[in-house]
Design an enzyme around this catalytic site. Sequence first.
Site, short mmCIF file in Angstrom:
data_model
loop_
_atom_site.label_atom_id
_atom_site.label_comp_id
_atom_site.label_asym_id
_atom_site.label_seq_id
_atom_site.Cartn_x
_atom_site.Cartn_y
_atom_site.Cartn_z
N ASP A 1 13.22 -9.90 -21.71
CA ASP A 1 12.59 -9.75 -20.41
C ASP A 1 12.81 -8.36 -19.82
O ASP A 1 12.68 -8.16 -18.61
CB ASP A 1 13.14 -10.84 -19.46
CG ASP A 1 12.35 -10.96 -18.17
OD1 ASP A 1 11.18 -10.54 -18.15
OD2 ASP A 1 12.91 -11.47 -17.18
N ASP B 1 5.29 -9.00 -18.35
CA ASP B 1 6.47 -9.63 -17.75
C ASP B 1 6.10 -11.06 -17.40
O ASP B 1 5.60 -11.33 -16.33
CB ASP B 1 6.87 -8.83 -16.50
CG ASP B 1 8.09 -9.39 -15.80
OD1 ASP B 1 8.80 -10.21 -16.40
OD2 ASP B 1 8.32 -9.02 -14.63
N HIS C 1 10.25 -16.08 -19.78
CA HIS C 1 9.66 -16.91 -18.73
C HIS C 1 8.13 -16.88 -18.78
O HIS C 1 7.52 -15.88 -19.17
CB HIS C 1 10.17 -16.51 -17.34
CG HIS C 1 9.84 -15.13 -16.88
ND1 HIS C 1 8.68 -14.83 -16.21
CD2 HIS C 1 10.53 -13.95 -16.97
CE1 HIS C 1 8.67 -13.54 -15.90
NE2 HIS C 1 9.77 -12.98 -16.36
N ASP D 1 5.95 -17.59 -16.10
CA ASP D 1 5.20 -17.23 -14.89
C ASP D 1 5.04 -15.73 -14.75
O ASP D 1 5.79 -14.95 -15.34
CB ASP D 1 5.88 -17.81 -13.65
CG ASP D 1 7.28 -17.26 -13.42
OD1 ASP D 1 8.03 -17.10 -14.40
OD2 ASP D 1 7.63 -16.98 -12.26
N GLU E 1 10.54 -18.01 -12.92
CA GLU E 1 11.56 -16.96 -12.89
C GLU E 1 11.28 -15.94 -11.81
O GLU E 1 12.20 -15.44 -11.16
CB GLU E 1 11.64 -16.27 -14.26
CG GLU E 1 12.82 -15.31 -14.42
CD GLU E 1 12.50 -13.86 -14.02
OE1 GLU E 1 13.42 -13.03 -14.02
OE2 GLU E 1 11.31 -13.58 -13.71
N GLU E 2 10.01 -15.64 -11.60
CA GLU E 2 9.64 -14.59 -10.65
C GLU E 2 9.95 -14.95 -9.20
O GLU E 2 10.00 -14.08 -8.34
CB GLU E 2 8.16 -14.24 -10.79
CG GLU E 2 7.77 -13.62 -12.12
CD GLU E 2 8.29 -12.20 -12.30
OE1 GLU E 2 8.97 -11.69 -11.38
OE2 GLU E 2 8.03 -11.61 -13.36
N HIS F 1 4.52 -5.93 -12.48
CA HIS F 1 4.13 -6.49 -11.18
C HIS F 1 3.00 -5.72 -10.49
O HIS F 1 2.79 -5.90 -9.29
CB HIS F 1 5.32 -6.59 -10.21
CG HIS F 1 6.40 -7.50 -10.66
ND1 HIS F 1 7.45 -7.87 -9.83
CD2 HIS F 1 6.62 -8.13 -11.83
CE1 HIS F 1 8.27 -8.68 -10.49
NE2 HIS F 1 7.78 -8.85 -11.71
#
Length: 418
Positions: free
Chosen positions: A198, A141, A78, A80, A175-176, A380
């Site tokens: 991922d 990520d 992904h 984002d 995705e997030e 994150h």
Amino acid sequence: MKKITERFFKYIKIDTKSDESRLTCPSTESQMGFAKLMVEELKAIGMDRISLDYNGYVTATLPSNTDKDIPVIGFIAHMDTAPSFSGKNINPRIVENYDGEDIVLNSQENIIMSPRDFPELKNYLGQDIIVTDGTTLLGADDKAGITEIITAMEHLIKNPDIKHGEIKVGFTPDEEIGKGADLFDVKKFGADYAYTIDGGEIGELEYENFNAASARIKINGRNIHPGTSKNKMINSLLLGMELNSMLPVSERPEYTENYEGFFLLCDMKGDVETTDMNYIIRDHQKEKFDEKKNLMKNSVDFLNKKYGAGIFELEIKDSYYNMKEKVEPVIEIVDIVKKSMEDIGINPIVKPIRGGTDGARLSYMGLPCPNIFTGGHNFHGKFEYIPVQSMEKSVELIVKICQNYAENEFIIDKKDNF
């Protein structure tokens, strides 16, 4: 090392944070800009049938270079980054030949990443670790996954002696915020099986994930002047606290691990008159997942009987389900990755995902899709990092998986399991 880090640094310099408050797809303009860059990157390495659709989904094909009848496989990542922490003006650096001591991310802000807090750092003694400057996330990520997929495809294109079947790649937006698979066209993608790149630490291989739901609660109180409020005021904030106290303390994320599910109070905003609460509910086992949702419903029903009908308004919405149910009928697609890891000296770490991936949704859309490591840690947040050597091993693994499918290390029948 230079090639993969240059590519990774180029990608993370672009802020692609998604935005849950927006209804568009992609949710941020920067993701579409990044998707256009991906199209150029895929053209540059020589991929075929490159496509960017209106919603920001990028797909491409590497044609087969063998006459064998091989399942079409895909690799997905992904674009984002998480909206929970800044992904703007990322300033990475490489800690070369890591010595096992504290890493000062930002001396001015006294931000230090220590193996006392993150003991897994000791696993990377002597390796080269990419870190942040302590003011942003890193973006591994999942731009590490994108980097690794593109680098692996480039290697296969430059080394045609490595036989492989038809390979698909896909890069998804949002995705997030749980929307990465919403508009993914599985039929157009055309893969029999796929893998999301991922995951976390090197060796991770996952084909089980949480069943997931969101619970949105509105509490309608009654605000009366405190001097004359006896038997009249209904303090919605206190009612929200009462609801939360009815949920098991032991089933909070900070007290759970492995297959244990949880309730998480994500946010609570309000005043005496009105309060909004948002929970996520998670469990690997379908029966326990249903029990948790029922406990939430029963708690709200009890409080509505106690304080009056309509005081609590509850909406529970399922988000995704455990992919295990869809992957186990074709468990060979997990076995072939385990074998590929062992072939290149990686110890497979097969464990459940305490979260979800695009692969969970895609598996229920007809594309069985386990998850494979990127090599990153502490996603994150400002302590996110990734060893360069783990990224290089990911590239090697993707190549080996393609090779093992072509060499028929496993016989996988093409059949509709859904």
